[in-house]
Design an enzyme around this catalytic site. Structure first.
Site, PDB file in Angstrom:
ATOM      1  N   ARG A  67       0.806  -1.224   0.000  1.00 18.64           N
ATOM      2  CA  ARG A  67       0.000   0.000   0.000  1.00 18.64           C
ATOM      3  C   ARG A  67       0.836   1.271   0.000  1.00 18.64           C
ATOM      4  O   ARG A  67       0.286   2.368  -0.133  1.00 18.64           O
ATOM      5  CB  ARG A  67      -0.920  -0.010   1.228  1.00 18.64           C
ATOM      6  CG  ARG A  67      -2.055  -1.013   1.107  1.00 18.64           C
ATOM      7  CD  ARG A  67      -2.927  -1.027   2.354  1.00 18.64           C
ATOM      8  NE  ARG A  67      -2.209  -1.544   3.520  1.00 18.64           N
ATOM      9  CZ  ARG A  67      -2.757  -1.718   4.716  1.00 18.64           C
ATOM     10  NH1 ARG A  67      -4.024  -1.404   4.913  1.00 18.64           N
ATOM     11  NH2 ARG A  67      -2.043  -2.209   5.714  1.00 18.64           N
ATOM     12  N   LYS A 174       3.116 -19.994   6.861  1.00 14.40           N
ATOM     13  CA  LYS A 174       2.251 -20.450   7.937  1.00 14.40           C
ATOM     14  C   LYS A 174       1.715 -19.237   8.704  1.00 14.40           C
ATOM     15  O   LYS A 174       2.287 -18.146   8.583  1.00 14.40           O
ATOM     16  CB  LYS A 174       3.006 -21.405   8.863  1.00 14.40           C
ATOM     17  CG  LYS A 174       3.996 -20.721   9.822  1.00 14.40           C
ATOM     18  CD  LYS A 174       4.542 -21.714  10.800  1.00 14.40           C
ATOM     19  CE  LYS A 174       5.409 -21.063  11.838  1.00 14.40           C
ATOM     20  NZ  LYS A 174       4.687 -20.276  12.834  1.00 14.40           N
ATOM     21  N   HIS A 204       9.929 -23.054   7.432  1.00 15.73           N
ATOM     22  CA  HIS A 204      11.341 -22.712   7.305  1.00 15.73           C
ATOM     23  C   HIS A 204      12.249 -23.677   8.049  1.00 15.73           C
ATOM     24  O   HIS A 204      13.433 -23.792   7.729  1.00 15.73           O
ATOM     25  CB  HIS A 204      11.594 -21.275   7.763  1.00 15.73           C
ATOM     26  CG  HIS A 204      11.437 -21.043   9.231  1.00 15.73           C
ATOM     27  ND1 HIS A 204      10.231 -20.725   9.811  1.00 15.73           N
ATOM     28  CD2 HIS A 204      12.334 -21.086  10.250  1.00 15.73           C
ATOM     29  CE1 HIS A 204      10.397 -20.577  11.106  1.00 15.73           C
ATOM     30  NE2 HIS A 204      11.660 -20.795  11.408  1.00 15.73           N
ATOM     31  N   LYS A 208      16.482 -25.936   7.070  1.00 14.88           N
ATOM     32  CA  LYS A 208      17.725 -25.890   7.834  1.00 14.88           C
ATOM     33  C   LYS A 208      18.597 -27.098   7.504  1.00 14.88           C
ATOM     34  O   LYS A 208      18.116 -28.209   7.365  1.00 14.88           O
ATOM     35  CB  LYS A 208      17.429 -25.842   9.340  1.00 14.88           C
ATOM     36  CG  LYS A 208      16.739 -24.539   9.783  1.00 14.88           C
ATOM     37  CD  LYS A 208      16.503 -24.529  11.268  1.00 14.88           C
ATOM     38  CE  LYS A 208      15.842 -23.223  11.706  1.00 14.88           C
ATOM     39  NZ  LYS A 208      16.717 -22.060  11.533  1.00 14.88           N
ATOM     40  N   GLU A 242      12.541 -21.102  23.215  1.00 17.52           N
ATOM     41  CA  GLU A 242      12.957 -19.733  22.931  1.00 17.52           C
ATOM     42  C   GLU A 242      13.171 -19.007  24.250  1.00 17.52           C
ATOM     43  O   GLU A 242      12.442 -19.239  25.220  1.00 17.52           O
ATOM     44  CB  GLU A 242      11.894 -19.005  22.107  1.00 17.52           C
ATOM     45  CG  GLU A 242      11.663 -19.597  20.730  1.00 17.52           C
ATOM     46  CD  GLU A 242      10.611 -18.816  19.951  1.00 17.52           C
ATOM     47  OE1 GLU A 242      10.999 -17.943  19.162  1.00 17.52           O
ATOM     48  OE2 GLU A 242       9.411 -19.081  20.146  1.00 17.52           O
ATOM     49  N   ASP A 261       1.357 -22.458  16.898  1.00 15.37           N
ATOM     50  CA  ASP A 261       2.453 -21.724  16.268  1.00 15.37           C
ATOM     51  C   ASP A 261       3.638 -22.622  15.940  1.00 15.37           C
ATOM     52  O   ASP A 261       4.327 -22.391  14.939  1.00 15.37           O
ATOM     53  CB  ASP A 261       2.902 -20.591  17.201  1.00 15.37           C
ATOM     54  CG  ASP A 261       3.859 -19.615  16.533  1.00 15.37           C
ATOM     55  OD1 ASP A 261       3.631 -19.284  15.361  1.00 15.37           O
ATOM     56  OD2 ASP A 261       4.822 -19.186  17.190  1.00 15.37           O
ATOM     57  N   HIS A 266       6.223 -27.149  12.778  1.00 11.09           N
ATOM     58  CA  HIS A 266       7.642 -27.468  12.921  1.00 11.09           C
ATOM     59  C   HIS A 266       7.884 -28.823  13.596  1.00 11.09           C
ATOM     60  O   HIS A 266       8.601 -29.683  13.062  1.00 11.09           O
ATOM     61  CB  HIS A 266       8.358 -26.390  13.734  1.00 11.09           C
ATOM     62  CG  HIS A 266       8.265 -25.022  13.161  1.00 11.09           C
ATOM     63  ND1 HIS A 266       8.196 -24.773  11.808  1.00 11.09           N
ATOM     64  CD2 HIS A 266       8.233 -23.803  13.752  1.00 11.09           C
ATOM     65  CE1 HIS A 266       8.134 -23.474  11.600  1.00 11.09           C
ATOM     66  NE2 HIS A 266       8.156 -22.865  12.764  1.00 11.09           N
ATOM     67  N   LYS A 364       8.132 -20.116  25.187  1.00 10.87           N
ATOM     68  CA  LYS A 364       8.846 -18.842  25.206  1.00 10.87           C
ATOM     69  C   LYS A 364       9.304 -18.552  26.630  1.00 10.87           C
ATOM     70  O   LYS A 364       8.753 -19.069  27.596  1.00 10.87           O
ATOM     71  CB  LYS A 364       7.937 -17.725  24.690  1.00 10.87           C
ATOM     72  CG  LYS A 364       7.580 -17.885  23.217  1.00 10.87           C
ATOM     73  CD  LYS A 364       6.807 -16.698  22.698  1.00 10.87           C
ATOM     74  CE  LYS A 364       6.500 -16.870  21.217  1.00 10.87           C
ATOM     75  NZ  LYS A 364       7.733 -16.903  20.394  1.00 10.87           N
TER      76      LYS A 364
END
EC number: 1.1.1.49
Length: 512
Positions: A67, A174, A204, A208, A242, A261, A266, A364
């Site tokens: 945009r 995703k 992704h 790896k 994480e 998530d 994954h 997390k």
């Protein structure tokens, strides 16, 4: 392609020598959502790195759609800033100048017919000026709620199907839905315009190097495959931890949570690669068939109050830094039941894996950032040692480290030097960084190049996505009807309920 005479033959991708570098043929890419974080931090640097490594054609074209009211020069400046900030390879002016020549920007929104008509005209003119030959990949780096609008516009404007020659592919980020029904609807929308062979769903993690090395580890080495089964393996742990909190992602994350998530895509994909049977070849069709076969044999273990765990982090210490809890994060609903930690137990109903639990966990604000797969072996049926001689010995293990220190660790028992006979754990550690001088490419480099080359082995199919939701949905439904997640302090390894999951069977989580 319409016939063999129009097919571009890549001389550096000869079937006689797979060691030669793979170079994409004439092609271009349109990125929707090009001004977002993913494009700025990952996609644009990856495209530059591919060009810098000589893996894109000289006439490669990059078209941004958004945009912003940008000129071509504005777009070039934006891309260059992203490249200089995040590219893996050194900046090369000659490479940049050649890549920048093929850049264009089209301004508009996803419901703007005129903007998509202008984009179609841009692609046609670029085919003539850059020699892209009608070969275009459309990268949807946008939230799933916009997929339908973009795909519809590509269909309406005639861009989804090549006219006389060339190919068209769509690359999707995703999440692939938020449950089974939404995933089916998303697949229906996309496949109504693009055939499944032209759809590339990005995970992704599958790009790896260490993930791809799972197949080499298993199938190129006789020492592993004979013991890769329930006769020798006690259980498998797959971890993605994480050390960061939500930061500025609260709006995206609330209502999604750790299981949707990370586990649905994954971790279940890693499970499939670890547990699948040996394919007859690594062609996309045969590799996917073995992955899907093992996923269809995978089910969650009940009762879920004993075999799953979920949590939300509260304030604590991340190293030497005091950090706030989830409910103090900006933009997050303090009454939300969205989990930042999720763990579950899965089983595979096959002769190879019967009786072996697969423990998957992600979270997390955990102790450190690490992704790994640990295959923990059973103890020997008989050991001719006194109890005090092996009191410090634990189970043998093979640990595949996906990030950040890519490599493979083997844990086994060895005699301690000295006159007393004492056996304890030692580690044999293989590190990618130390064993190879080549720097590993980023996952997005590999996956973008694969999409341009029509190499789909590392991209989940719609059947894999839907099966993953079938595995996870019963757990999510249970959680939604059973109150709030447990709390855990930031900097620790999750809630007490996660430890209890394994402790009831005499096991414990590995501390990476």
């Amino acid at each position: 392609m319409s016939d063999e005479s129009t097919h571009w033959v890549n001389p550096l991708r000869s079937p006689e020598d797979k060691r030669l570098p793979r170079i994409a043929g004439p092609s271009g890419m349109v990125i929707f959502g090009v001004t977002g974080d993913l494009a700025r931090k990952k996609l644009l640097p990856a495209i530059y790195d591919l060009a810098n490594r000589g893996l894109l054609p000289p006439g490669f074209a990059l078209v941004g759609f958004g945009r912003r009211n940008w000129s071509k020069q504005d777009f070039e400046d934006y891309v260059r800033e992203a490249v200089e900030a995040s590219s893996r390879t050194a900046f090369n002016t000659n490479v940049w100048d050649r890549l920048a020549e093929g850049m264009q920007f089209v301004s508009g929104s996803f419901n703007d017919d005129a903007a998509f008509d202008a984009l179609a005209n841009t692609l046609r003119s670029t085919d003539e000026t850059r020699g892209t030959n009608g070969n275009w990949a459309f990268y949807l780096s946008v939230p799933p709620e916009h997929f339908s609008s973009v795909v519809h516009q590509l269909d309406r404007s005639g861009m989804a199907q090549p006219q006389d020659h060339g190919w068209r592919r769509v690359i999707i980020e995703k999440p692939f839905g938020h449950d089974l029904e939404s995933a089916k609807e998303l697949n229906r929308v996309v496949n109504s315009v693009f055939p499944e062979r032209s759809v590339f769903r990005i995970d992704h993690y599958l790009g790896k190097e260490t993930v791809q090395n799972i197949m080499a580890l298993r199938f190129a080495n006789q020492m592993f495959e004979p013991v890769w089964n329930s006769h020798y393996i006690d259980h498998v742990q797959i971890t993605m931890a994480e050390d960061i909190g939500l930061g500025g992602r609260a709006g995206y994350y609330d209502g999604i949570g750790a299981a949707r998530d990370v586990i649905q895509n994954h971790l279940i994909q890693l499970l499939a690669l670890i547990a699948m049977e040996e394919p007859t070849s690594f062609s996309p069709g045969r590799l996917r068939a073995e992955k899907l076969k093992v996923l269809r044999a995978t089910t969650p273990v009940e009762p879920f109050d004993e075999t799953t765990a979920r949590g939300q982090y509260v304030a604590g210490w991340q190293g030497s830094e005091r950090v706030i809890g989830l409910r103090e994060e900006s933009g997050f609903d303090p009454n939300s039941a969205t989990e930042t930690y999720a763990a579950c137990t899965l089983e595979i109903n096959s002769r190879r894996w019967a009786g072996v639990p697969f423990y998957l966990r992600t979270g997390k604000r955990l102790g450190r950032r690490v992704t790994e797969i640990a295959l923990v072996f059973k103890r020997p049926p008989y050991q001719p040692f006194e109890d005090d001689q092996t009191k410090l010995l634990t189970n043998n293990a093979v640990v595949i480290r996906v990030q950040p220190d890519e490599g493979v660790l083997m844990r086994f028992g060895s005699k301690v030097p000295g006159t007393a006979f004492e056996v304890r754990d030692v580690n044999m550690d293989f590190s990618y960084a130390e064993a190879f001088t080549e720097q590993s490419p980023e996952a997005y480099e590999r996956l973008i190049l694969d999409a341009l080359l029509d190499e789909s082995s590392l991209f989940p199919t719609n059947a894999e996505v839907e099966r993953s939701w079938e595995i996870l949905d019963p757990i999510l439904n249970y959680w939604e009807s059973h109150g709030h997640p447990d709390e855990y302090r930031a900097g620790t390894w999750g809630p007490a309920s996660a430890d209890a999951m394994l402790a009831k069977d005499g096991r414990q989580w590995r501390r990476p």
